[in-house]
Design a protein around this motif. Sequence first.
Motif, PDB file in Angstrom:
ATOM      1  N   VAL A 174       0.811  -1.138  -0.185  1.00 41.88           N
ATOM      2  CA  VAL A 174       0.023  -0.106  -0.159  1.00 41.88           C
ATOM      3  C   VAL A 174       0.987   1.023  -0.004  1.00 41.88           C
ATOM      4  O   VAL A 174       1.789   1.278   0.612  1.00 41.88           O
ATOM      5  CB  VAL A 174      -0.943   0.029   1.379  1.00 41.88           C
ATOM      6  CG1 VAL A 174      -1.800   1.192   1.376  1.00 41.88           C
ATOM      7  CG2 VAL A 174      -1.716  -1.172   1.144  1.00 41.88           C
ATOM      8  N   VAL A 175       0.436   2.335  -0.825  1.00 46.06           N
ATOM      9  CA  VAL A 175       1.288   3.592  -0.923  1.00 46.06           C
ATOM     10  C   VAL A 175       0.887   4.411   0.474  1.00 46.06           C
ATOM     11  O   VAL A 175      -0.046   4.878   0.560  1.00 46.06           O
ATOM     12  CB  VAL A 175       1.180   4.285  -2.285  1.00 46.06           C
ATOM     13  CG1 VAL A 175       1.756   5.562  -2.287  1.00 46.06           C
ATOM     14  CG2 VAL A 175       1.487   3.448  -3.454  1.00 46.06           C
ATOM     15  N   SER A 176       2.001   4.894   1.061  1.00 46.22           N
ATOM     16  CA  SER A 176       1.857   5.830   2.261  1.00 46.22           C
ATOM     17  C   SER A 176       3.146   6.712   1.831  1.00 46.22           C
ATOM     18  O   SER A 176       3.940   6.409   1.188  1.00 46.22           O
ATOM     19  CB  SER A 176       1.948   5.129   3.415  1.00 46.22           C
ATOM     20  OG  SER A 176       3.210   4.435   3.551  1.00 46.22           O
ATOM     21  N   VAL A 177       3.044   7.719   2.447  1.00 48.60           N
ATOM     22  CA  VAL A 177       4.128   8.847   2.557  1.00 48.60           C
ATOM     23  C   VAL A 177       5.500   8.115   2.925  1.00 48.60           C
ATOM     24  O   VAL A 177       6.586   8.213   2.459  1.00 48.60           O
ATOM     25  CB  VAL A 177       3.856  10.204   3.206  1.00 48.60           C
ATOM     26  CG1 VAL A 177       5.215  10.875   3.517  1.00 48.60           C
ATOM     27  CG2 VAL A 177       2.735  10.830   2.431  1.00 48.60           C
ATOM     28  N   PRO A 178       5.667   7.356   4.105  1.00 49.59           N
ATOM     29  CA  PRO A 178       6.770   6.790   4.474  1.00 49.59           C
ATOM     30  C   PRO A 178       7.169   5.660   3.449  1.00 49.59           C
ATOM     31  O   PRO A 178       8.309   5.493   3.038  1.00 49.59           O
ATOM     32  CB  PRO A 178       6.242   5.986   5.607  1.00 49.59           C
ATOM     33  CG  PRO A 178       5.392   6.682   6.467  1.00 49.59           C
ATOM     34  CD  PRO A 178       4.348   7.321   5.138  1.00 49.59           C
ATOM     35  N   TYR A 179       6.315   5.023   2.616  1.00 46.39           N
ATOM     36  CA  TYR A 179       6.813   4.077   1.549  1.00 46.39           C
ATOM     37  C   TYR A 179       7.512   4.728   0.618  1.00 46.39           C
ATOM     38  O   TYR A 179       8.453   4.646   0.124  1.00 46.39           O
ATOM     39  CB  TYR A 179       5.337   3.199   1.110  1.00 46.39           C
ATOM     40  CG  TYR A 179       5.602   2.530  -0.337  1.00 46.39           C
ATOM     41  CD1 TYR A 179       6.607   1.307  -0.035  1.00 46.39           C
ATOM     42  CD2 TYR A 179       5.622   3.010  -1.438  1.00 46.39           C
ATOM     43  CE1 TYR A 179       6.856   0.539  -1.099  1.00 46.39           C
ATOM     44  CE2 TYR A 179       5.675   2.150  -2.458  1.00 46.39           C
ATOM     45  CZ  TYR A 179       6.350   1.051  -2.454  1.00 46.39           C
ATOM     46  OH  TYR A 179       6.969   0.171  -3.234  1.00 46.39           O
ATOM     47  N   LEU A 180       6.833   6.067   0.109  1.00 47.20           N
ATOM     48  CA  LEU A 180       7.546   6.663  -0.951  1.00 47.20           C
ATOM     49  C   LEU A 180       8.825   7.327  -0.558  1.00 47.20           C
ATOM     50  O   LEU A 180       9.662   7.283  -1.410  1.00 47.20           O
ATOM     51  CB  LEU A 180       6.501   8.082  -1.450  1.00 47.20           C
ATOM     52  CG  LEU A 180       5.073   7.655  -1.981  1.00 47.20           C
ATOM     53  CD1 LEU A 180       4.292   8.739  -2.057  1.00 47.20           C
ATOM     54  CD2 LEU A 180       5.397   7.019  -3.508  1.00 47.20           C
TER      55      LEU A 180
END
Length: 173
Positions: A47-53
């Motif tokens: 799932v995309v999240s700001v921490p992932y990005l």
Amino acid sequence: AATVTVFRDGKIINFTIKLTPHDRLVPVHIEGVPPSYYICAGIVFTVVSVPYLRSEYGKDYDYDAPLRLLTKMMHEQKEEPDDQVVVVSQVLSSDINTGYEDIVNVIVTGVNGKPVRNLKSLVKTVEQCKEEYLKIELNESLSIVLNTKEVKKSTKDILDTHCISSPRSVDLR
């Protein structure tokens, strides 16, 4: 809540308005929870999240990440409370997924014609697939098409090869 005073028709009227934050489609925080993931035939979904990005593109993620992900992050709101942006984050190399190794951070839009609203719906659709082929529909008019029986056989071997104990994160078990 906020109190608002208006002057209408010569009278002062007070209103109390309930304020709620925007329910962003791409969350800014994941609140210390390990990221969700699902692995099927070596294809890693998350799932995309700001921490992932930030982990994928570094501190300048807001310039370096693909525009399609930045647009979701900056401009889109959830339609339903459990909406998520699901991506293929990487492909763990194996015979079954040969040719798909370069698909990275591409948004998943559907599985066998059923829309994917979140990672849980993707898992359910993949696990319940009875069709001969599993077709994972992606943004950019891309698709991953795999033989369903081979998918189920290959996943365990791929997990063993990469020393991964489970094909899904704790929240999806």
